[in-house]
Design a protein around this motif. Structure first.
Motif, PDB file in Angstrom:
ATOM      1  N   LEU A  28       4.853   9.685  -1.844  1.00  0.00           N
ATOM      2  CA  LEU A  28       4.713   8.513  -2.672  1.00  0.00           C
ATOM      3  C   LEU A  28       4.133   7.358  -1.708  1.00  0.00           C
ATOM      4  CD1 LEU A  28       5.538   7.203  -5.492  1.00  0.00           C
ATOM      5  CD2 LEU A  28       7.533   6.614  -4.314  1.00  0.00           C
ATOM      6  N   SER A  29       3.086   6.487  -2.326  1.00  0.00           N
ATOM      7  CA  SER A  29       2.457   5.589  -1.357  1.00  0.00           C
ATOM      8  C   SER A  29       2.028   4.308  -2.435  1.00  0.00           C
ATOM      9  CB  SER A  29       1.126   6.480  -0.650  1.00  0.00           C
ATOM     10  OG  SER A  29       0.209   6.587  -1.694  1.00  0.00           O
ATOM     11  N   LEU A  30       1.878   3.337  -1.669  1.00  0.00           N
ATOM     12  CA  LEU A  30       1.338   2.121  -2.421  1.00  0.00           C
ATOM     13  C   LEU A  30       0.021   2.073  -2.700  1.00  0.00           C
ATOM     14  CD1 LEU A  30       3.497  -0.686  -0.668  1.00  0.00           C
ATOM     15  CD2 LEU A  30       4.110   0.545  -2.836  1.00  0.00           C
ATOM     16  N   ARG A  31      -0.654   1.737  -3.514  1.00  0.00           N
ATOM     17  CA  ARG A  31      -1.905   1.750  -3.714  1.00  0.00           C
ATOM     18  C   ARG A  31      -2.302   0.048  -3.916  1.00  0.00           C
ATOM     19  NH1 ARG A  31      -1.931   4.367  -8.412  1.00  0.00           N
ATOM     20  NH2 ARG A  31      -1.813   2.380  -9.655  1.00  0.00           N
ATOM     21  N   ALA A  32      -3.113  -0.150  -2.945  1.00  0.00           N
ATOM     22  CA  ALA A  32      -3.851  -1.706  -2.664  1.00  0.00           C
ATOM     23  C   ALA A  32      -5.304  -1.692  -3.011  1.00  0.00           C
ATOM     24  CB  ALA A  32      -3.477  -1.955  -1.298  1.00  0.00           C
ATOM     25  N   THR A  33      -5.643  -2.775  -3.874  1.00  0.00           N
ATOM     26  CA  THR A  33      -6.954  -3.208  -4.169  1.00  0.00           C
ATOM     27  C   THR A  33      -7.142  -4.462  -3.796  1.00  0.00           C
ATOM     28  OG1 THR A  33      -6.516  -3.891  -6.356  1.00  0.00           O
ATOM     29  CG2 THR A  33      -7.003  -1.246  -6.224  1.00  0.00           C
ATOM     30  N   PRO A  34      -8.628  -4.891  -3.694  1.00  0.00           N
ATOM     31  CA  PRO A  34      -8.998  -6.374  -3.320  1.00  0.00           C
ATOM     32  C   PRO A  34      -8.536  -7.183  -4.422  1.00  0.00           C
ATOM     33  CG  PRO A  34     -10.859  -4.722  -2.678  1.00  0.00           C
ATOM     34  CD  PRO A  34      -9.789  -3.997  -3.684  1.00  0.00           C
ATOM     35  N   LYS A  35      -7.664  -8.240  -3.964  1.00  0.00           N
ATOM     36  CA  LYS A  35      -7.309  -9.076  -4.984  1.00  0.00           C
ATOM     37  C   LYS A  35      -7.776 -10.663  -4.676  1.00  0.00           C
ATOM     38  CE  LYS A  35      -4.332  -6.433  -7.136  1.00  0.00           C
ATOM     39  NZ  LYS A  35      -4.451  -6.161  -8.419  1.00  0.00           N
ATOM     40  N   VAL A  36      -7.905 -11.101  -3.605  1.00  0.00           N
ATOM     41  CA  VAL A  36      -8.377 -12.403  -3.244  1.00  0.00           C
ATOM     42  C   VAL A  36      -9.490 -12.452  -2.119  1.00  0.00           C
ATOM     43  CG1 VAL A  36      -7.426 -14.679  -2.355  1.00  0.00           C
ATOM     44  CG2 VAL A  36      -5.691 -13.245  -3.542  1.00  0.00           C
ATOM     45  N   PHE A  37     -10.274 -13.418  -2.369  1.00  0.00           N
ATOM     46  CA  PHE A  37     -11.432 -13.463  -1.658  1.00  0.00           C
ATOM     47  C   PHE A  37     -11.685 -14.710  -1.053  1.00  0.00           C
ATOM     48  CE2 PHE A  37     -12.082 -10.188  -4.941  1.00  0.00           C
ATOM     49  CZ  PHE A  37     -12.621  -9.084  -4.167  1.00  0.00           C
ATOM     50  N   VAL A  38     -11.930 -14.897   0.190  1.00  0.00           N
ATOM     51  CA  VAL A  38     -12.161 -16.141   0.844  1.00  0.00           C
ATOM     52  C   VAL A  38     -13.778 -16.164   0.856  1.00  0.00           C
ATOM     53  CG1 VAL A  38     -11.825 -17.735   2.714  1.00  0.00           C
ATOM     54  CG2 VAL A  38      -9.916 -16.140   1.881  1.00  0.00           C
ATOM     55  N   HIS A  39     -14.175 -17.447   0.358  1.00  0.00           N
ATOM     56  CA  HIS A  39     -15.703 -17.639   0.536  1.00  0.00           C
ATOM     57  C   HIS A  39     -16.066 -18.805   1.295  1.00  0.00           C
ATOM     58  CE1 HIS A  39     -16.657 -14.885  -3.100  1.00  0.00           C
ATOM     59  NE2 HIS A  39     -15.237 -15.284  -3.491  1.00  0.00           N
ATOM     60  N   VAL A  40     -17.294 -18.787   1.934  1.00  0.00           N
ATOM     61  CA  VAL A  40     -17.526 -19.832   2.745  1.00  0.00           C
ATOM     62  C   VAL A  40     -18.931 -20.383   2.007  1.00  0.00           C
ATOM     63  CG1 VAL A  40     -18.565 -18.624   4.735  1.00  0.00           C
ATOM     64  CG2 VAL A  40     -18.070 -20.906   5.184  1.00  0.00           C
ATOM     65  N   ARG A  41     -19.199 -21.749   1.974  1.00  0.00           N
ATOM     66  CA  ARG A  41     -20.371 -22.044   1.292  1.00  0.00           C
ATOM     67  C   ARG A  41     -21.742 -21.725   2.500  1.00  0.00           C
ATOM     68  NH1 ARG A  41     -20.193 -27.727   0.326  1.00  0.00           N
ATOM     69  NH2 ARG A  41     -21.311 -28.036   2.103  1.00  0.00           N
ATOM     70  N   ASN A  42     -22.710 -21.100   1.797  1.00  0.00           N
ATOM     71  CA  ASN A  42     -23.645 -20.691   2.630  1.00  0.00           C
ATOM     72  C   ASN A  42     -24.432 -21.550   3.526  1.00  0.00           C
ATOM     73  OD1 ASN A  42     -23.602 -18.035   1.642  1.00  0.00           O
ATOM     74  ND2 ASN A  42     -25.077 -18.324   0.092  1.00  0.00           N
ATOM     75  N   ASP A  43     -24.369 -22.900   3.437  1.00  0.00           N
ATOM     76  CA  ASP A  43     -24.875 -23.861   3.903  1.00  0.00           C
ATOM     77  C   ASP A  43     -23.959 -24.479   5.006  1.00  0.00           C
ATOM     78  OD1 ASP A  43     -23.728 -25.434   2.244  1.00  0.00           O
ATOM     79  OD2 ASP A  43     -25.005 -26.804   2.068  1.00  0.00           O
ATOM     80  N   VAL A  44     -22.908 -24.134   5.319  1.00  0.00           N
ATOM     81  CA  VAL A  44     -21.686 -24.457   6.330  1.00  0.00           C
ATOM     82  C   VAL A  44     -22.069 -23.943   7.707  1.00  0.00           C
ATOM     83  CG1 VAL A  44     -19.478 -24.721   6.830  1.00  0.00           C
ATOM     84  CG2 VAL A  44     -20.135 -24.950   4.292  1.00  0.00           C
ATOM     85  N   ARG A  45     -22.401 -24.923   8.470  1.00  0.00           N
ATOM     86  CA  ARG A  45     -22.590 -24.431   9.958  1.00  0.00           C
ATOM     87  C   ARG A  45     -21.710 -25.476  10.845  1.00  0.00           C
ATOM     88  NH1 ARG A  45     -24.397 -21.125   7.244  1.00  0.00           N
ATOM     89  NH2 ARG A  45     -26.393 -20.289   7.150  1.00  0.00           N
ATOM     90  N   ILE A  46     -21.384 -24.906  12.070  1.00  0.00           N
ATOM     91  CA  ILE A  46     -20.873 -25.665  13.019  1.00  0.00           C
ATOM     92  C   ILE A  46     -21.762 -25.756  14.163  1.00  0.00           C
ATOM     93  CG2 ILE A  46     -18.894 -25.675  14.828  1.00  0.00           C
ATOM     94  CD1 ILE A  46     -17.134 -24.598  12.663  1.00  0.00           C
TER      95      ILE A  46
END
Length: 181
Positions: free
Chosen positions: A143-161
């Motif tokens: 028996l094993s747990l099945r995991a799938t992508p649930k949450v995504f962290v996005h960064v705006r394309n023009d963000v620069r440091i």
């Protein structure tokens, strides 16, 4: 009677372990927000002068947390405030959070980061993906747990440091610079 009690005890322990493992994967958004903090603090750390924040002291990240993310693990306790910073890079970063349920896609450009269930957002790139519980799988190995992508962290394309400043321009409808409240 003793053998039956032992079997029931082992079965109860097994079900408890499986349930606990599944429950730990039920709140992926909390892990996603922690990953966002870690990744951005590392990025700021790389830009810092040896003497401290000089050059990056104006870093302010505006994070929008969508309703799904808010319901699957993000609590106010995970949000960083300006007084909780201990590491040098953390003292150079200010975090602002939005949990509004009424933010529509055109308004997302007001934020530097999104924590959302959407895998793609126009104008943003995925910087982290968090998996979550998606059921049990039974195979010859057990028996094993099945995991799938649930949450995504996005960064705006023009963000620069940059070494001299933090650049995250947000263009309004007439080209004026806007910042989220």
């Amino acid at each position: 009677c003793g053998v039956m009690s032992l079997i029931l005890l082992v079965a109860t322990a097994a079900v408890t372990c499986i349930s606990t493992m599944a429950a730990s994967r039920n709140y992926p958004s909390g892990y996603a927000l922690l990953a966002l903090h870690r990744l951005e603090h590392q990025r700021v750390q790389m830009q810092m002068q040896p003497t401290g924040c000089r050059g990056v002291e104006q870093v302010i990240f505006h994070v929008h947390i969508d309703p799904y993310a808010a319901m699957t693990g993000i609590t106010r306790f995970l949000e960083l405030d300006d007084k909780s910073a201990s590491a040098p890079a953390a003292r150079c970063v200010k975090w602002r959070y939005s949990r509004s349920e009424h933010v529509q896609e055109p308004d997302w450009m007001l934020f530097t980061h999104l924590v959302t269930e959407r895998s793609q957002v126009h104008g943003f790139s995925v910087m982290h993906t968090e998996t979550g519980y998606d059921g049990l799988s039974v195979s010859l190995r057990g028996l094993s747990l099945r995991a799938t992508p649930k949450v995504f962290v996005h960064v705006r394309n023009d963000v620069r440091i940059r070494n001299d400043s933090f650049a995250a321009p947000t263009q309004g409808q007439r080209g004026e610079s806007r910042t989220p409240n």
